[in-house]
Design an enzyme around this catalytic site. Sequence first.
Site, PDB file in Angstrom:
ATOM      1  N   GLY A 164       0.867  -1.164   0.000  1.00  0.00           N
ATOM      2  CA  GLY A 164       0.000   0.000   0.000  1.00  0.00           C
ATOM      3  C   GLY A 164       0.901   1.210   0.000  1.00  0.00           C
ATOM      4  O   GLY A 164       1.888   1.263   0.739  1.00  0.00           O
TER       5      GLY A 164
ATOM      6  N   ILE B 192      -1.662   9.853  -8.165  1.00  0.00           N
ATOM      7  CA  ILE B 192      -2.989   9.704  -8.761  1.00  0.00           C
ATOM      8  C   ILE B 192      -3.224   8.273  -9.238  1.00  0.00           C
ATOM      9  O   ILE B 192      -2.372   7.677  -9.895  1.00  0.00           O
ATOM     10  CB  ILE B 192      -3.165  10.692  -9.926  1.00  0.00           C
ATOM     11  CG1 ILE B 192      -3.196  12.127  -9.381  1.00  0.00           C
ATOM     12  CG2 ILE B 192      -4.440  10.393 -10.711  1.00  0.00           C
ATOM     13  CD1 ILE B 192      -3.237  13.187 -10.457  1.00  0.00           C
TER      14      ILE B 192
ATOM     15  N   LYS C 107       9.484  13.321  -9.384  1.00  0.00           N
ATOM     16  CA  LYS C 107       9.990  11.988  -9.704  1.00  0.00           C
ATOM     17  C   LYS C 107       9.861  11.747 -11.200  1.00  0.00           C
ATOM     18  O   LYS C 107       8.790  11.916 -11.778  1.00  0.00           O
ATOM     19  CB  LYS C 107       9.220  10.935  -8.909  1.00  0.00           C
ATOM     20  CG  LYS C 107       9.449  11.041  -7.410  1.00  0.00           C
ATOM     21  CD  LYS C 107       8.704   9.975  -6.633  1.00  0.00           C
ATOM     22  CE  LYS C 107       7.207  10.260  -6.578  1.00  0.00           C
ATOM     23  NZ  LYS C 107       6.501   9.310  -5.692  1.00  0.00           N
TER      24      LYS C 107
ATOM     25  N   GLY D 117       5.866   0.203  -6.413  1.00  0.00           N
ATOM     26  CA  GLY D 117       6.516   0.533  -5.151  1.00  0.00           C
ATOM     27  C   GLY D 117       7.766   1.368  -5.272  1.00  0.00           C
ATOM     28  O   GLY D 117       8.284   1.851  -4.253  1.00  0.00           O
ATOM     29  N   ALA D 118       8.262   1.575  -6.489  1.00  0.00           N
ATOM     30  CA  ALA D 118       9.513   2.326  -6.639  1.00  0.00           C
ATOM     31  C   ALA D 118       9.359   3.776  -6.190  1.00  0.00           C
ATOM     32  O   ALA D 118      10.235   4.328  -5.513  1.00  0.00           O
ATOM     33  CB  ALA D 118       9.983   2.267  -8.085  1.00  0.00           C
TER      34      ALA D 118
ATOM     35  N   ASP E  49       7.240   4.915  -4.029  1.00  0.00           N
ATOM     36  CA  ASP E  49       7.081   4.924  -2.569  1.00  0.00           C
ATOM     37  C   ASP E  49       8.440   4.788  -1.877  1.00  0.00           C
ATOM     38  O   ASP E  49       8.714   5.460  -0.881  1.00  0.00           O
ATOM     39  CB  ASP E  49       6.173   3.789  -2.122  1.00  0.00           C
ATOM     40  CG  ASP E  49       4.846   3.783  -2.860  1.00  0.00           C
ATOM     41  OD1 ASP E  49       4.350   4.868  -3.207  1.00  0.00           O
ATOM     42  OD2 ASP E  49       4.305   2.679  -3.095  1.00  0.00           O
TER      43      ASP E  49
END
Length: 323
Positions: free
Chosen positions: A34, A169, A229, A258-259, A261
Site C-alpha cells: 500500500g 494519482i 519523480k 513501489g519504486a 514509494d
Amino acid sequence: MKRALGLGEIMVQMNPTEKGALRFQTLFERHVAGSEANTIIQMQRMGVECSFLTAVGADEFGKVILSSLRSEGVNTHGVVEDRSNPTGVYFVQRSYPVPNKTMVFYYRKDSAAAHFGPENLKDEHFVDLDLFLVSGITPALSDSCNQAALKSIDLAKKSGAQIAFDTNIRINVLKTRDYAIKVLEPFVRKADILFTGAGDMAMLFGNDSEVARAKIIEMAESARIIVFKKGSDGVEALVDGKEYSMPSYKVPVIDELGAGDACDGAFLASYLQGNTIEDSLRFANVAGAITVSLKGDIEPLPDWQAIETFLNVHGAGEKRLLR
C-alpha cells in the site's frame, strides 16, 4: 530519533509467479503493499520511528497485514480492526500488454480502510511527531477517508509536524481532471514537502510539461520542498527556489510497483536525519532502483547498509567483491 506517522490503505497483493495476462496465471505469491505503508516501512528501515493509521478487516488478510507492519517495527496502535468490512486485495499483471510495465486490478470497494474516518483519530497519535505522510490515493477512497486525511493534517500541524504529500494519482478512483483537482488541491496547498511526477502533473494540468510544472508550483503554496519523480530519468527537487537534479541508476526492471514509494521514503528519512538535499535525492534513487529490480513492494525496500553497498558497488563496478 525522528518520528513519522502515515495514513492510508494497506492491502494484500497477489503477484503472479510468471509474466503475462492474468487469465493464464495459476500460481501467485502473496505480498502486502500500500503506497503510504510502503513509504513508512522504507523510513522505518532507515531509522525513523514510524506509526501507521488504517483499518483492516477482522479476517485472515487483516492478520497478515498487522503481522507485516509489526514485524517491521511500525507502531500499529492506530490500526482499526473492522468486523463489518473486509481487507482490500489487488492483483498484479506484469509485462502484459506492455513489456516491463505493470497493471493492477483492485478489489477494494467498501474495504475496511475505505470506512476509516475522522472518528478513528486520537490526539495521542500526533504527539511528538516530526512528519505526517499521506498521498492522493487515500482522500479519493471515500468521503470519510478524505475527512480523516484533512483532520490528520490539522492535528499534525498543531503538533508542529511537517506535512508530506504525494499526488500519487490512481485513475480508477480519480477518473477526471476536474475531480482530481477538487480532491487533491487542498492537500497540495497544505503540504510542506510535495512529491509528484510527470503523469500526475499531466492528469492535473495537461501535457505541456512546463505549464504543468509552473501550475503545481503555484498550487503548492506552503511547500518548502517539491520533489519531481522522473522514473528512469531520476529525480529533481525545488527547495526554497533552488533547483537540484540527480540521475537514476540503470537496473533491470522486474516489477515497477513501489519504486516511487521507496523513493519518497528514502528521501524523507534522509532529510529528517539531517542529510543534504543532494544526498537525500541520491538515496531516493538508490531505493527506487533496488525496488524495481525485485518482486513485491515491501520486500526490496533497502536499509542504510543496503544503500551503502549499492553505492559502493556502483562506484567500483566489477572491481568490488561481494563474496
